[in-house]
Write an enzyme that holds these catalytic residues in place. Structure first.
Site, PDB file in Angstrom:
ATOM      1  N   HIS A   1     -16.692 -19.658  31.258  1.00  0.00           N
ATOM      2  CA  HIS A   1     -15.330 -19.110  31.109  1.00  0.00           C
ATOM      3  C   HIS A   1     -14.766 -19.561  29.769  1.00  0.00           C
ATOM      4  O   HIS A   1     -13.756 -20.265  29.722  1.00  0.00           O
ATOM      5  CB  HIS A   1     -14.408 -19.601  32.242  1.00  0.00           C
ATOM      6  CG  HIS A   1     -14.561 -18.829  33.512  1.00  0.00           C
ATOM      7  ND1 HIS A   1     -14.003 -19.251  34.707  1.00  0.00           N
ATOM      8  CD2 HIS A   1     -15.168 -17.662  33.788  1.00  0.00           C
ATOM      9  CE1 HIS A   1     -14.289 -18.386  35.660  1.00  0.00           C
ATOM     10  NE2 HIS A   1     -15.000 -17.405  35.118  1.00  0.00           N
TER      11      HIS A   1
ATOM     12  N   HIS B   1     -19.442  -8.042  41.761  1.00  0.00           N
ATOM     13  CA  HIS B   1     -18.417  -8.629  40.889  1.00  0.00           C
ATOM     14  C   HIS B   1     -18.739  -8.205  39.452  1.00  0.00           C
ATOM     15  O   HIS B   1     -19.893  -8.263  39.044  1.00  0.00           O
ATOM     16  CB  HIS B   1     -18.479 -10.155  41.057  1.00  0.00           C
ATOM     17  CG  HIS B   1     -17.504 -10.948  40.268  1.00  0.00           C
ATOM     18  ND1 HIS B   1     -16.275 -10.483  39.872  1.00  0.00           N
ATOM     19  CD2 HIS B   1     -17.573 -12.234  39.808  1.00  0.00           C
ATOM     20  CE1 HIS B   1     -15.642 -11.438  39.210  1.00  0.00           C
ATOM     21  NE2 HIS B   1     -16.411 -12.497  39.151  1.00  0.00           N
TER      22      HIS B   1
ATOM     23  N   GLU C   1     -17.612  -9.516  36.554  1.00  0.00           N
ATOM     24  CA  GLU C   1     -17.542 -10.482  35.451  1.00  0.00           C
ATOM     25  C   GLU C   1     -18.891 -10.476  34.718  1.00  0.00           C
ATOM     26  O   GLU C   1     -19.954 -10.340  35.341  1.00  0.00           O
ATOM     27  CB  GLU C   1     -17.189 -11.879  36.006  1.00  0.00           C
ATOM     28  CG  GLU C   1     -16.629 -12.764  34.923  1.00  0.00           C
ATOM     29  CD  GLU C   1     -15.922 -14.020  35.431  1.00  0.00           C
ATOM     30  OE1 GLU C   1     -15.864 -14.261  36.643  1.00  0.00           O
ATOM     31  OE2 GLU C   1     -15.418 -14.765  34.566  1.00  0.00           O
TER      32      GLU C   1
ATOM     33  N   ASP D   1     -21.020 -12.437  33.591  1.00  0.00           N
ATOM     34  CA  ASP D   1     -22.168 -13.268  33.982  1.00  0.00           C
ATOM     35  C   ASP D   1     -22.993 -12.606  35.086  1.00  0.00           C
ATOM     36  O   ASP D   1     -24.123 -13.016  35.344  1.00  0.00           O
ATOM     37  CB  ASP D   1     -21.730 -14.688  34.394  1.00  0.00           C
ATOM     38  CG  ASP D   1     -20.623 -14.717  35.422  1.00  0.00           C
ATOM     39  OD1 ASP D   1     -19.789 -13.798  35.438  1.00  0.00           O
ATOM     40  OD2 ASP D   1     -20.592 -15.662  36.240  1.00  0.00           O
TER      41      ASP D   1
ATOM     42  N   HIS E   1     -12.856 -14.359  43.054  1.00  0.00           N
ATOM     43  CA  HIS E   1     -11.667 -14.758  42.346  1.00  0.00           C
ATOM     44  C   HIS E   1     -11.142 -13.705  41.379  1.00  0.00           C
ATOM     45  O   HIS E   1     -10.199 -13.999  40.624  1.00  0.00           O
ATOM     46  CB  HIS E   1     -11.961 -16.054  41.575  1.00  0.00           C
ATOM     47  CG  HIS E   1     -12.991 -15.884  40.481  1.00  0.00           C
ATOM     48  ND1 HIS E   1     -12.765 -16.323  39.198  1.00  0.00           N
ATOM     49  CD2 HIS E   1     -14.202 -15.289  40.433  1.00  0.00           C
ATOM     50  CE1 HIS E   1     -13.790 -16.048  38.430  1.00  0.00           C
ATOM     51  NE2 HIS E   1     -14.685 -15.425  39.158  1.00  0.00           N
TER      52      HIS E   1
ATOM     53  N   ASP F   1     -19.788 -15.254  43.764  1.00  0.00           N
ATOM     54  CA  ASP F   1     -19.331 -16.559  43.256  1.00  0.00           C
ATOM     55  C   ASP F   1     -19.044 -17.565  44.379  1.00  0.00           C
ATOM     56  O   ASP F   1     -19.190 -18.776  44.182  1.00  0.00           O
ATOM     57  CB  ASP F   1     -18.051 -16.388  42.431  1.00  0.00           C
ATOM     58  CG  ASP F   1     -18.320 -15.858  41.031  1.00  0.00           C
ATOM     59  OD1 ASP F   1     -19.443 -16.047  40.517  1.00  0.00           O
ATOM     60  OD2 ASP F   1     -17.404 -15.252  40.442  1.00  0.00           O
TER      61      ASP F   1
ATOM     62  N   TYR G   1     -17.110 -26.665  41.262  1.00  0.00           N
ATOM     63  CA  TYR G   1     -16.963 -25.221  41.068  1.00  0.00           C
ATOM     64  C   TYR G   1     -15.686 -24.726  41.757  1.00  0.00           C
ATOM     65  O   TYR G   1     -14.883 -24.004  41.186  1.00  0.00           O
ATOM     66  CB  TYR G   1     -18.196 -24.511  41.647  1.00  0.00           C
ATOM     67  CG  TYR G   1     -18.258 -23.042  41.349  1.00  0.00           C
ATOM     68  CD1 TYR G   1     -19.008 -22.568  40.276  1.00  0.00           C
ATOM     69  CD2 TYR G   1     -17.576 -22.104  42.120  1.00  0.00           C
ATOM     70  CE1 TYR G   1     -19.069 -21.214  39.988  1.00  0.00           C
ATOM     71  CE2 TYR G   1     -17.621 -20.759  41.840  1.00  0.00           C
ATOM     72  CZ  TYR G   1     -18.379 -20.321  40.774  1.00  0.00           C
ATOM     73  OH  TYR G   1     -18.429 -18.984  40.484  1.00  0.00           O
TER      74      TYR G   1
ATOM     75  N   HIS H   1     -24.578 -18.248  41.838  1.00  0.00           N
ATOM     76  CA  HIS H   1     -24.814 -19.368  40.915  1.00  0.00           C
ATOM     77  C   HIS H   1     -25.421 -20.533  41.691  1.00  0.00           C
ATOM     78  O   HIS H   1     -24.963 -20.853  42.798  1.00  0.00           O
ATOM     79  CB  HIS H   1     -23.500 -19.865  40.298  1.00  0.00           C
ATOM     80  CG  HIS H   1     -22.813 -18.876  39.415  1.00  0.00           C
ATOM     81  ND1 HIS H   1     -23.339 -18.466  38.210  1.00  0.00           N
ATOM     82  CD2 HIS H   1     -21.636 -18.216  39.549  1.00  0.00           C
ATOM     83  CE1 HIS H   1     -22.506 -17.596  37.644  1.00  0.00           C
ATOM     84  NE2 HIS H   1     -21.480 -17.415  38.449  1.00  0.00           N
TER      85      HIS H   1
HETATM   86 FE1  FEO Z   1     -16.653 -14.704  38.519  1.00  0.00          FE
HETATM   87 FE2  FEO Z   1     -19.822 -15.869  38.275  1.00  0.00          FE
HETATM   88  O1  FEO Z   1     -18.366 -14.833  37.785  1.00  0.00           O
END
Ligand code: FEO
Length: 397
Positions: free
Chosen positions: A24, A80, A82, A84, A146, A165, A193, A226
């Site tokens: 981030h 998601h 994002e 990543d 999130h 996530d 996390y 992750h």
């Molecule tokens: Fe909210 Fe692993 O990205």
């Protein structure tokens, strides 16, 4: 770079980012690296659940090719958007241009904004199902856990929850499961996390956990996006999330400060002595010398926060400004705290510290303590008493 089988016809095809040290932007220090987990389901409809960060696209494709030609992918579940998890989509879709994407309506809008291209996208919502042939996917939206687009996907026949996530950790390892890594490290990274990313969304997480329990889905494995997945006792990480989302704390105090010429540091140490004299555990961090991610991790379990800064120009010292803004964004609930510091001719830093603590949601339990220039013996004694008093508050709640 091989795929790793996690169930019949279900494969982990993600990437390990051993050298990630920031996440981030630079808001999260990932001292153990991270992984981007993607999962391949081989059925009549060959399906990829999530993908990886753009620079790791080749690693994911190599792993997929050890199971099937990547060109055969029919469906991609975008839990998601994002980057990543979605960064690989543009390159991947050049190889399987007919693949259909599924995700929440917000995911569809967001992907177009990110990648400025049209996707063959089908919005899905909680309860919708997608038959892959022998296997069935069921979708569960988790908005603002999130991001607005966030979603989980449940594989009914194998009882695997692809949680994205949620329940993840920034933890680079060759192992893929909770029972293959040291439990203490795993839980530390899972809590870190949660503290640094999910903490502000605790009220939504608490509700979603209830909703999930009411769905009565048998969960044999939680496959995260992750770190490692939870197969030994998935219930344990759900229980940990229930506790974290409820803002349950330990009777502990974290002191965070920044000092210009050592006076605020002297005060901090004397305050810590007062806390210890009351029999309350503490941790003390000079924010200019300590990693913020680790400090937040310590604060996550603590009931009491004591924050201090020397005055600088018209406010706090700059590392403390940054730290307090970050803390404010996390909205810690059910915490008590107070502020202290030294100054020469304007005590504005201490006022701002106290105000920011209040804005964060921390209950101020005693007036701020300030000292002009350097503390003398009487003022150091007052610092000791200041620490002792807040420790008594922590013991009382
Ligand atoms: Fe909210 Fe692993 O990205």
């Amino acid at each position: 770079m091989k795929a790793i089988r996690i169930a019949d016809d279900v494969w982990w095809v993600g990437a390990i980012d051993w050298n990630a040290r920031h996440f981030h932007g630079h808001t999260y220090t990932t001292k153990r690296g991270t992984t981007y987990n993607a999962y391949l389901i081989v059925d009549e409809k060959i399906t990829l659940v999530d993908a990886v960060y753009g620079p790791f696209t080749d690693e994911m494709i190599q792993r997929i090719r050890t199971v099937i030609p990547v060109e055969k992918i029919d469906a991609i579940i975008a839990n998601h958007i994002e980057p990543d998890h979605s960064g690989a989509y543009p390159e991947l879709l050049k190889l399987c241009p007919n693949a259909k994407l599924y995700g929440s309506a917000r995911a569809g809008q967001g992907l177009e904004r990110y990648y400025h291209q049209k996707f063959d996208f089908t919005p899905v919502k909680t309860g919708d199902k997608l038959s892959l042939g022998k296997k069935t996917l069921r979708f569960i939206e988790i908005p603002m856990i999130h991001w607005p687009d966030s979603m989980m996907t449940y594989l009914e026949e194998d009882q695997i929850l692809f949680s994205n996530d949620a329940f993840g950790q920034h933890y680079a390892t060759n192992e893929r499961f909770d029972d293959e890594v040291p439990w203490e490290i795993l839980m530390e990274e899972a809590a870190k996390y949660y503290a640094n990313i999910l903490w502000p969304f605790s009220h939504l997480i608490a509700k979603k956990l209830v909703e999930l329990a009411e769905m009565n889905l048998p969960i044999r494995m939680i496959a995260t996006s992750h770190g490692v997945s939870w197969r030994k006792e998935p219930r344990k990480i759900i229980t940990a999330y229930e506790r974290w989302a409820a803002n349950v704390t330990d009777p502990k105090i974290v002191i965070v400060y920044e000092t210009m010429w050592g006076s605020t540091a002297k005060m901090a140490r004397k305050i810590a002595e007062g806390v210890a004299a009351s029999g309350v555990k503490y941790e003390i961090h000079d924010i200019a010398a300590t990693d913020r991610t680790e400090v937040i991790y310590d604060m996550f379990s603590a009931k009491g926060y004591i924050v201090g800064s020397s005055n600088h120009d018209s406010g706090m010292l700059p590392n403390m400004v940054s730290f307090m803004e970050f803390l404010k964004g996390l909205h810690p609930k059910n915490r008590i705290g107070c502020a202290f510091g030294s100054y020469g001719w304007s005590g504005i830093a201490i006022k701002k510290l106290e105000e920011t603590l209040k804005e964060s949601g921390v209950e101020i339990v005693q007036p701020a303590l300030s000292v002009v220039y350097a503390p003398d013996e009487a003022q150091l004694a007052a610092c000791h008493e200041f620490g002792r008093k807040i420790a008594e508050f922590v013991k009382a709640v």
